[in-house]
Design a protein around this motif. Structure first.
Motif, short mmCIF file in Angstrom:
data_model
loop_
_atom_site.label_atom_id
_atom_site.label_comp_id
_atom_site.label_asym_id
_atom_site.label_seq_id
_atom_site.Cartn_x
_atom_site.Cartn_y
_atom_site.Cartn_z
N HIS A 1 0.84 -1.20 0.00
CA HIS A 1 0.00 0.00 0.00
C HIS A 1 0.88 1.25 0.00
O HIS A 1 0.66 2.18 -0.80
CB HIS A 1 -0.91 -0.03 1.23
CG HIS A 1 -1.76 1.19 1.40
ND1 HIS A 1 -3.12 1.19 1.19
CD2 HIS A 1 -1.45 2.46 1.79
CE1 HIS A 1 -3.61 2.39 1.43
NE2 HIS A 1 -2.61 3.19 1.80
N ARG A 2 1.86 1.27 0.88
CA ARG A 2 2.74 2.44 0.96
C ARG A 2 3.57 2.60 -0.30
O ARG A 2 3.86 3.72 -0.73
CB ARG A 2 3.61 2.33 2.21
CG ARG A 2 2.81 2.34 3.51
CD ARG A 2 3.71 2.34 4.74
NE ARG A 2 2.91 2.35 5.97
CZ ARG A 2 2.67 1.27 6.71
NH1 ARG A 2 3.17 0.09 6.34
NH2 ARG A 2 1.93 1.35 7.80
N ALA A 3 3.96 1.48 -0.89
CA ALA A 3 4.73 1.56 -2.13
C ALA A 3 3.90 2.17 -3.25
O ALA A 3 4.39 3.02 -4.02
CB ALA A 3 5.23 0.17 -2.53
N LEU A 4 2.63 1.77 -3.37
CA LEU A 4 1.78 2.34 -4.41
C LEU A 4 1.52 3.82 -4.17
O LEU A 4 1.47 4.62 -5.12
CB LEU A 4 0.45 1.57 -4.47
CG LEU A 4 0.53 0.11 -4.92
CD1 LEU A 4 -0.87 -0.46 -5.08
CD2 LEU A 4 1.31 -0.03 -6.21
N THR A 5 1.38 4.19 -2.92
CA THR A 5 1.21 5.61 -2.60
C THR A 5 2.44 6.40 -3.01
O THR A 5 2.35 7.51 -3.56
CB THR A 5 0.93 5.78 -1.10
OG1 THR A 5 -0.24 5.05 -0.74
CG2 THR A 5 0.73 7.24 -0.75
N HIS B 1 5.68 10.09 -6.62
CA HIS B 1 6.88 10.32 -7.42
C HIS B 1 6.58 10.35 -8.91
O HIS B 1 7.46 10.66 -9.72
CB HIS B 1 7.92 9.23 -7.13
CG HIS B 1 8.58 9.35 -5.80
ND1 HIS B 1 8.01 8.88 -4.64
CD2 HIS B 1 9.78 9.91 -5.45
CE1 HIS B 1 8.83 9.12 -3.63
NE2 HIS B 1 9.90 9.75 -4.09
N GLY B 2 5.37 10.01 -9.29
CA GLY B 2 5.02 10.00 -10.70
C GLY B 2 5.56 8.81 -11.47
O GLY B 2 5.55 8.80 -12.70
N PRO C 1 11.88 5.58 -8.90
CA PRO C 1 12.47 6.03 -7.65
C PRO C 1 12.07 5.18 -6.45
O PRO C 1 12.87 5.00 -5.52
CB PRO C 1 11.95 7.47 -7.51
CG PRO C 1 11.56 7.88 -8.89
CD PRO C 1 11.08 6.64 -9.56
N VAL C 2 10.85 4.66 -6.47
CA VAL C 2 10.38 3.86 -5.34
C VAL C 2 11.13 2.53 -5.27
O VAL C 2 11.61 2.12 -4.21
CB VAL C 2 8.86 3.61 -5.47
CG1 VAL C 2 8.37 2.71 -4.34
CG2 VAL C 2 8.12 4.93 -5.48
N VAL C 3 11.25 1.86 -6.42
CA VAL C 3 11.98 0.59 -6.45
C VAL C 3 13.44 0.82 -6.06
O VAL C 3 14.03 0.03 -5.30
CB VAL C 3 11.88 -0.05 -7.85
CG1 VAL C 3 12.81 -1.26 -7.97
CG2 VAL C 3 10.45 -0.45 -8.13
N ALA C 4 14.04 1.89 -6.55
CA ALA C 4 15.43 2.18 -6.21
C ALA C 4 15.61 2.36 -4.71
O ALA C 4 16.57 1.86 -4.12
CB ALA C 4 15.90 3.44 -6.97
N GLU C 5 14.70 3.09 -4.08
CA GLU C 5 14.81 3.34 -2.65
C GLU C 5 14.61 2.06 -1.85
O GLU C 5 15.30 1.82 -0.85
CB GLU C 5 13.79 4.40 -2.23
CG GLU C 5 13.91 4.83 -0.77
CD GLU C 5 15.26 5.47 -0.47
OE1 GLU C 5 15.72 5.36 0.69
OE2 GLU C 5 15.84 6.09 -1.39
N VAL C 6 13.69 1.22 -2.29
CA VAL C 6 13.46 -0.04 -1.60
C VAL C 6 14.71 -0.92 -1.66
O VAL C 6 15.16 -1.48 -0.67
CB VAL C 6 12.24 -0.78 -2.19
CG1 VAL C 6 12.16 -2.20 -1.64
CG2 VAL C 6 10.96 -0.02 -1.87
N LEU C 7 15.28 -1.04 -2.87
CA LEU C 7 16.46 -1.87 -3.03
C LEU C 7 17.67 -1.28 -2.30
O LEU C 7 18.50 -2.01 -1.76
CB LEU C 7 16.78 -2.04 -4.52
CG LEU C 7 15.71 -2.78 -5.34
CD1 LEU C 7 16.11 -2.84 -6.80
CD2 LEU C 7 15.48 -4.18 -4.79
#
Length: 514
Positions: free
Chosen positions: A367-371, A376-377, A381-387
């Motif tokens: 849920h937080r990842a989709l938000t 971020h549009g 960037p989200v996948v990069a930050e998670v990894l």
């Protein structure tokens, strides 16, 4: 709520104590010290019983492994005359040996288990547990032989749950909460701090409801089913209605909105076969009677108006999540049932295991990842930050399925018909596609689909876990009913002690200098 890789449901550990006959009265639960051989007393069938050494020889195992079989319910034992050592039924030993040879050849008969040492790989050292509820194979799973996805496409959650417990499918089944347990559960849930989430309230609601049910210790099949119908309804109806934003309709207007969005037949019949009573004048449609469970849960998770497309996704999710073999929470529930805990305690055990970060948190992370993708549009960037943080991309991967989780596939198909989910669904696909560029074997799991539902309709991050808990309660009850039919306290693994040897000196007190 599936297992990591990225998920929380544990993999299959079924079929372990199968095929072993019911133990005769007086049979020892934990074995005991073994006589060094001989035949011992005569069993009820007239055949001479054998001692530990001979039983171990016939099975081709060490005595320690023999006692592991006893503790895991694969083999019965009785005290030898005089109270020293244990004896075994030679016919039962022979049957266990035959199953062992069949399993080694990969030809175990249907309904039988394969004995295995406590350290068996793939079962966590706990062996296997016979179950006739869920079978997971390749990229599909079934409930009692019926394809679970097809079941969810045709029947609602309450119908599927009752069918799982009884084998009878009753259209328009509705679960209603008994007044006493519901009042106790609501009082306990309301006593929590205002910031408490749905899962916090569910965990306190169950024992509170149990305290108001004097018949909870009746473990007969009919009584357990009656308790289960009421308990599932209590879980939902004990949650407070989601707060409406300022200016949103309330009271009679809210009731009219709910009536317009309720599907035809939503209040047709209760689980007792009676038409529900009409709501009191002026009462909001928060649903404690004839409304289907999905609608009642919807009003607890979001102030957004319910629509048929969204309700269809929620109802299907509840059904698809009923069971997934022996996940950690389901195993905990079965252990409680093995000790003959009542259904409320069984569900509490399941909820306790679900509270861990490796089991119940997956949909909240998704849920937080989709938000974050929306903020971020894009998913890059989200996948990069998670990894970068050393974590796995949430909502992707499932060790039991080589392709996409069939539960996710079914829910995505329904979400495509939900116009409100378009943005969240696009974010989920972007997330999956970004990760797949480097890891093509990672596919969406059910937690990502639950996250799309919760993000699209303004639900809190832990809404997916609440949906999981309510849906899985039906499965926990089904497993409890199975376990009530087994030998009590059979789910007792043997500890592999690796501490200091006996004979250590007594510990000395230590005094803190003043």
């Amino acid at each position: 709520m599936t297992e990591q890789v990225g998920t929380a449901d544990d993999g299959p550990h079924h079929d372990a104590a199968a095929g072993v006959r019911r133990r005769a009265a007086g049979a020892g639960r934990d074995g005991g010290t073994a006589p060094e051989g001989g035949t011992g007393s005569t069993g009820s069938t007239g055949s001479s019983r054998i001692g530990t050494r001979e039983a171990a020889r016939r099975l081709g195992v060490k005595p320690a492994t023999l006692y592991a079989y006893v503790s895991r319910g694969l083999l019965g034992s009785s005290r030898a005359p005089g109270g020293r050592g244990s004896t075994f039924d030679p016919d039962e030993v022979a049957a266990l040996a035959r199953r062992g040879r069949a399993g080694a050849a990969g030809t175990a008969a249907p309904g039988q288990s394969v004995p295995e040492p406590p350290s068996t790989a793939g079962s966590g050292g706990l062996g296997r547990v016979r179950t006739g509820i869920t079978l997971i194979e390749q990229d599909r799973y079934s409930f009692r032989g019926v394809d679970a996805v097809q079941l969810a496409a045709v029947h609602g959650y309450e119908e599927a749950a009752l069918w799982l417990w009884t084998g009878v499918l009753l259209p328009h089944t509705r679960f209603t909460a008994p007044p006493g347990p519901l009042a106790a559960a609501r009082a306990a849930a309301a006593a929590l701090p205002p910031a408490s989430g749905p899962m916090d309230r569910l965990r306190v609601a169950v024992p509170a409801a149990a305290s108001a049910d004097p018949l909870r210790f009746d473990l007969s099949a009919d009584a357990v089913r009656a308790t289960a119908r009421g308990l599932v309804a209590v879980l939902v109806d004990a949650l407070p209605p989601a707060a409406h934003p300022v200016g949103a309709p309330s009271g009679g207007a809210a009731r009219e909105d709910s009536a317009r969005t309720s599907p035809p037949g939503a209040a047709d019949i209760t689980d007792e076969g009676k038409a529900p009573a009409a709501p009191a004048a002026g009462a909001a449609s928060t649903g404690t009677g004839g409304d289907r469970l999905a609608l009642r849960l919807w009003t607890r998770l979001t102030p957004a108006p319910a629509d048929e497309a969204g309700l269809r996704v929620l109802d299907a999710a509840l059904t698809l999540l009923i069971d997934h073999d022996l996940a950690a929470s389901t195993l905990a529930a079965r252990v409680a049932a093995s000790a003959r805990a009542h259904p409320y305690a069984v569900v509490s055990a399941g909820l306790g295991a679900l509270d861990g970060p490796l089991h119940g948190q997956a949909s909240a992370l998704a849920h937080r990842a989709l938000t974050a993708v929306a903020e971020h549009g894009g998913a890059g960037p989200v996948v990069a930050e998670v990894l970068r943080s050393g974590q796995r991309v949430p909502g992707l991967g499932h060790r039991l399925y080589r392709g996409e989780d069939p539960r996710a596939t079914a829910l995505f198909a329904l979400l495509e018909r939900d116009s409100a989910a378009a943005g969240a669904l696009a974010a989920a696909r972007d997330l999956a596609a970004t990760a797949a560029a480097r890891h093509p074997d990672l596919h969406a799991n059910v937690d990502l689909a639950l996250a799309v539902l919760s993000v699209a309709h303004g639900m809190p991050a832990d809404a997916g876990e609440a949906v999981f808990a309510v849906g899985r309660t039906a499965g926990w009850i089904a497993h409890a009913m199975e376990e009530y039919g087994e030998r009590p306290l059979r789910m007792r693994p043997v500890g592999a002690y690796d501490g200091p040897p006996p004979g250590q000196p007594l510990p000395r007190p230590e005094f803190t200098p003043r």
